[in-house]
Scaffold this motif. Structure first.
Motif, PDB file in Angstrom:
ATOM      1  N   ILE A 188       1.332   6.216  -8.234  1.00  0.00           N
ATOM      2  CA  ILE A 188       1.577   5.091  -7.321  1.00  0.00           C
ATOM      3  C   ILE A 188       1.527   3.762  -8.086  1.00  0.00           C
ATOM      4  N   LYS A 189       0.510   3.632  -8.957  1.00  0.00           N
ATOM      5  CA  LYS A 189       0.383   2.375  -9.720  1.00  0.00           C
ATOM      6  C   LYS A 189       1.586   2.172 -10.640  1.00  0.00           C
ATOM      7  N   ASN A 190       2.052   3.260 -11.271  1.00  0.00           N
ATOM      8  CA  ASN A 190       3.199   3.138 -12.188  1.00  0.00           C
ATOM      9  C   ASN A 190       4.473   2.729 -11.474  1.00  0.00           C
ATOM     10  N   ALA A 191       4.498   2.901 -10.161  1.00  0.00           N
ATOM     11  CA  ALA A 191       5.673   2.448  -9.407  1.00  0.00           C
ATOM     12  C   ALA A 191       5.433   1.050  -8.824  1.00  0.00           C
ATOM     13  N   ASN A 192       4.359   0.406  -9.273  1.00  0.00           N
ATOM     14  CA  ASN A 192       4.038  -0.970  -8.843  1.00  0.00           C
ATOM     15  C   ASN A 192       3.598  -1.092  -7.392  1.00  0.00           C
ATOM     16  N   PHE A 193       2.934  -0.063  -6.893  1.00  0.00           N
ATOM     17  CA  PHE A 193       2.347  -0.159  -5.557  1.00  0.00           C
ATOM     18  C   PHE A 193       0.830   0.015  -5.657  1.00  0.00           C
ATOM     19  N   ILE A 194       0.169  -0.215  -4.515  1.00  0.00           N
ATOM     20  CA  ILE A 194      -1.304  -0.144  -4.506  1.00  0.00           C
ATOM     21  C   ILE A 194      -1.723   1.189  -3.901  1.00  0.00           C
ATOM     22  N   PRO A 195      -2.399   2.051  -4.672  1.00  0.00           N
ATOM     23  CA  PRO A 195      -2.826   3.334  -4.118  1.00  0.00           C
ATOM     24  C   PRO A 195      -3.980   3.161  -3.132  1.00  0.00           C
ATOM     25  N   VAL A 196      -3.871   3.799  -1.982  1.00  0.00           N
ATOM     26  CA  VAL A 196      -4.942   3.715  -0.973  1.00  0.00           C
ATOM     27  C   VAL A 196      -5.257   5.122  -0.490  1.00  0.00           C
ATOM     28  N   GLU A 197      -6.495   5.550  -0.701  1.00  0.00           N
ATOM     29  CA  GLU A 197      -6.876   6.832  -0.112  1.00  0.00           C
ATOM     30  C   GLU A 197      -7.081   6.615   1.385  1.00  0.00           C
ATOM     31  N   ARG A 198      -6.538   7.530   2.185  1.00  0.00           N
ATOM     32  CA  ARG A 198      -6.619   7.387   3.643  1.00  0.00           C
ATOM     33  C   ARG A 198      -7.255   8.632   4.238  1.00  0.00           C
ATOM     34  N   ASP A 199      -7.693   8.508   5.496  1.00  0.00           N
ATOM     35  CA  ASP A 199      -8.037   9.724   6.222  1.00  0.00           C
ATOM     36  C   ASP A 199      -6.774  10.171   6.969  1.00  0.00           C
ATOM     37  N   SER A 200      -6.900  11.172   7.846  1.00  0.00           N
ATOM     38  CA  SER A 200      -5.692  11.741   8.454  1.00  0.00           C
ATOM     39  C   SER A 200      -5.026  10.811   9.454  1.00  0.00           C
ATOM     40  N   VAL A 201      -5.762   9.799   9.937  1.00  0.00           N
ATOM     41  CA  VAL A 201      -5.127   8.857  10.871  1.00  0.00           C
ATOM     42  C   VAL A 201      -4.991   7.463  10.241  1.00  0.00           C
ATOM     43  N   SER A 249      10.878   8.068  -4.606  1.00  0.00           N
ATOM     44  CA  SER A 249      11.093   7.787  -3.177  1.00  0.00           C
ATOM     45  C   SER A 249      10.363   6.517  -2.722  1.00  0.00           C
ATOM     46  N   LEU A 250       9.371   6.076  -3.526  1.00  0.00           N
ATOM     47  CA  LEU A 250       8.638   4.862  -3.155  1.00  0.00           C
ATOM     48  C   LEU A 250       9.561   3.638  -3.197  1.00  0.00           C
ATOM     49  N   ALA A 251      10.657   3.747  -3.924  1.00  0.00           N
ATOM     50  CA  ALA A 251      11.634   2.647  -3.960  1.00  0.00           C
ATOM     51  C   ALA A 251      12.623   2.745  -2.798  1.00  0.00           C
ATOM     52  N   TYR A 252      12.432   3.735  -1.921  1.00  0.00           N
ATOM     53  CA  TYR A 252      13.362   3.919  -0.792  1.00  0.00           C
ATOM     54  C   TYR A 252      12.607   3.973   0.543  1.00  0.00           C
ATOM     55  N   GLY A 253      11.471   3.292   0.591  1.00  0.00           N
ATOM     56  CA  GLY A 253      10.801   3.115   1.885  1.00  0.00           C
ATOM     57  C   GLY A 253       9.611   4.017   2.148  1.00  0.00           C
ATOM     58  N   VAL A 254       9.329   4.951   1.258  1.00  0.00           N
ATOM     59  CA  VAL A 254       8.192   5.861   1.476  1.00  0.00           C
ATOM     60  C   VAL A 254       6.881   5.113   1.211  1.00  0.00           C
ATOM     61  N   ASP A 255       5.872   5.364   2.053  1.00  0.00           N
ATOM     62  CA  ASP A 255       4.567   4.718   1.828  1.00  0.00           C
ATOM     63  C   ASP A 255       3.430   5.735   1.809  1.00  0.00           C
ATOM     64  N   ASP A 256       3.768   7.040   1.770  1.00  0.00           N
ATOM     65  CA  ASP A 256       2.706   8.047   1.823  1.00  0.00           C
ATOM     66  C   ASP A 256       3.145   9.282   1.036  1.00  0.00           C
ATOM     67  N   LEU A 257       2.264   9.764   0.155  1.00  0.00           N
ATOM     68  CA  LEU A 257       2.619  10.945  -0.661  1.00  0.00           C
ATOM     69  C   LEU A 257       1.858  12.189  -0.227  1.00  0.00           C
ATOM     70  N   ASP A 258       1.239  12.171   0.962  1.00  0.00           N
ATOM     71  CA  ASP A 258       0.469  13.321   1.440  1.00  0.00           C
ATOM     72  C   ASP A 258      -0.733  13.558   0.532  1.00  0.00           C
ATOM     73  N   GLY A 259      -1.065  14.853   0.296  1.00  0.00           N
ATOM     74  CA  GLY A 259      -2.408  15.119  -0.225  1.00  0.00           C
ATOM     75  C   GLY A 259      -2.484  15.771  -1.584  1.00  0.00           C
ATOM     76  N   THR A 260      -3.723  15.988  -2.008  1.00  0.00           N
ATOM     77  CA  THR A 260      -3.967  16.588  -3.316  1.00  0.00           C
ATOM     78  C   THR A 260      -3.725  18.109  -3.277  1.00  0.00           C
ATOM     79  N   ASN A 316       0.815  -1.219   0.000  1.00  0.00           N
ATOM     80  CA  ASN A 316       0.000   0.000   0.000  1.00  0.00           C
ATOM     81  C   ASN A 316       0.846   1.265   0.000  1.00  0.00           C
ATOM     82  N   VAL A 317       0.414   2.230  -0.788  1.00  0.00           N
ATOM     83  CA  VAL A 317       0.967   3.592  -0.686  1.00  0.00           C
ATOM     84  C   VAL A 317      -0.219   4.543  -0.525  1.00  0.00           C
ATOM     85  N   PHE A 318      -0.143   5.369   0.504  1.00  0.00           N
ATOM     86  CA  PHE A 318      -1.295   6.182   0.910  1.00  0.00           C
ATOM     87  C   PHE A 318      -1.238   7.599   0.340  1.00  0.00           C
ATOM     88  N   TYR A 319      -2.412   8.176   0.210  1.00  0.00           N
ATOM     89  CA  TYR A 319      -2.536   9.615  -0.097  1.00  0.00           C
ATOM     90  C   TYR A 319      -3.859  10.075   0.504  1.00  0.00           C
TER      91      TYR A 319
END
Ligand code: V47
Ligand code: SF4
Length: 375
Positions: free
Chosen positions: A355-368, A315-326, A64-67
């Motif tokens: 996120i998909k182009n980097a081979n991860f699963i995009p997940v919309e999240r809330d703030s927590v 950065s998703l290839a270096y441990g990042v799992d969240d790209l913050d917001g729109t 998962n990679v969150f936004y």
């Protein structure tokens, strides 16, 4: 990536005894020491760091990679402080200074009434005339307009200033803001905790100790928060690891940090403009070592507005799992500091693509970090 697969790769790799020793610790879920952290910064192979960081990221969050869908409100760029790295601060009378009234900020919020944003992020300069009461009113009225949004607002530096002005302890100040609807604190104002370096880049504002105390208090009264580091200026790797160690210790105590956000020093239009920005490969090293070292913080965020979209994806290839917001073009801090993205905005579908182009699963999240299911 599973530990077994990483071990298979490492068995065939030409790495030093020390690198192998640290890698084994990480794969066995053992904590690495500050000395080992400095070693990783100074000497480890970047592909090894990427492998280990992805291992830690996937252990926490799988693929998962969150936004999230959010906007920023920057009440003012007038500030009583003079941080040397800051390109945002203005004085009264400067032609590009602003200080919005509560009504003006609420007008901005009105524009988002029928949208699906889930978060309003509020931070700005430390304005000498704004106070805790004004900010309480702002949050209350904001929540009348956008009742379902999460309000993540005010750095520890702003909290410290407004509480002192109201002659309240930081705990009492935080409690009052919470009662008015504050939901969490952003991670800004941490900069770099080492007192000597802090003195050289932002000598006037709250100390690193105070920043940590305010976050500890916030966690204890039920307000989660984020943490940041401002890196790539005059600090050394040792100072970065010292900073991360203090965050790791506090997280052991409270468990209140959701995400850690490394902020790359950008050099346009500030008093440190003579310092060249560090190469992007160093940012990737920083993300990876941070992910490996902070074994108790669930999320590592790349703030794409600061890094640019392409490097945020990398950065998703270096441990990042969240790209913050729109964001929707609602922040100026970084465009004023020289970032290429002049009008920072990203649609949710663009975020999903990246996120998909980097081979991860995009997940919309809330703030927590609860998953928002739009299907
Ligand atoms: O504290 C200021 C940084 C921070 C520069 O919690 C600079 O979700 C680089 O903390 N170059 C504010 N950085 C922004 C912040 C933040 C942003 C997004 C999300 C969250 C969160 C927090 O910006 C300041 C300072 O460290 N900053 N000037 C500069 N020239
Ligand atoms: Fe003020 Fe924040 Fe800029 Fe420092 S970084 S001068 S506290 S706006």
């Amino acid at each position: 990536m599973k530990a077994k697969r990483v071990k298979e790769i490492l068995d065939k790799a030409f790495i030093s005894v020390k690198e192998r020793e640290i890698a084994n610790k990480v794969l066995e879920n053992k904590r690495i020491t500050p000395e080992e952290g400095v070693f990783l910064f100074e000497e480890a192979d970047l592909s090894l760091l990427s492998l280990l960081a992805i291992f830690v990221k996937e252990k926490n969050n799988g693929k998962n990679v969150f936004y999230n869908k959010n906007i920023h409100i920057e009440p003012t760029n007038i500030c009583v402080y003079n941080c040397k790295f800051c390109s945002f601060k203005r004085r009264f009378g400067d032609e590009d200074a602003w200080d919005y009234s509560i009504e003006e900020m609420l007008e901005l919020a009105q524009k988002y009434k029928d949208t699906d944003i889930t978060e309003v992020h509020i931070t700005g300069g430390v304005h000498p005339h704004y106070n805790l009461l004004n900010y309480c009113t702002l949050i209350k009225k904001l929540k009348n307009i956008l009742p379902n949004v999460h309000v993540k607002a005010f750095t520890a530096v702003e909290i410290d200033f407004m509480s002192k002005k109201a002659r309240l302890s930081n705990e009492e100040g935080l409690k009052r803001l919470k009662n008015c609807g504050l939901d969490s604190l952003p991670g800004g104002g941490a900069e770099i905790f080492d007192p000597e370096i802090r003195q050289q880049v932002c000598d006037e504002k709250s100390t690193g100790r105070l920043w940590l105390d305010i976050h500890k208090t916030a966690h204890n009264i039920g307000l989660p928060s984020n943490a940041t580091i401002l890196y790539g200026h005059i600090e050394t790797y040792k100072h970065r690891i010292d900073h991360l160690s203090k965050i790791r210790e506090l997280q052991d105590e409270t468990g209140g940090f959701n995400a850690f956000i490394p902020l790359k020093f950008r050099n346009k239009g500030n008093k440190l403009s003579h310092i060249p920005e560090i190469p992007i490969i160093e940012d990737m090293r920083n993300f990876a070592v941070t992910r490996i070292f902070l074994d108790n913080i669930p999320h590592l965020k790349a703030y794409w507005v600061m890094l640019g979209k392409k490097y945020a994806q990398m950065s998703l290839a270096y441990g990042v799992d969240d790209l913050d917001g729109t964001i929707d073009d609602s922040t100026k801090i970084y465009s004023m500091a020289g970032v290429e993205e002049d009008s920072p905005r990203m649609t949710a579908s663009e975020m999903v693509e990246i996120i998909k182009n980097a081979n991860f699963i995009p997940v919309e999240r809330d703030s927590v970090y609860n998953e928002i299911n739009n299907q």
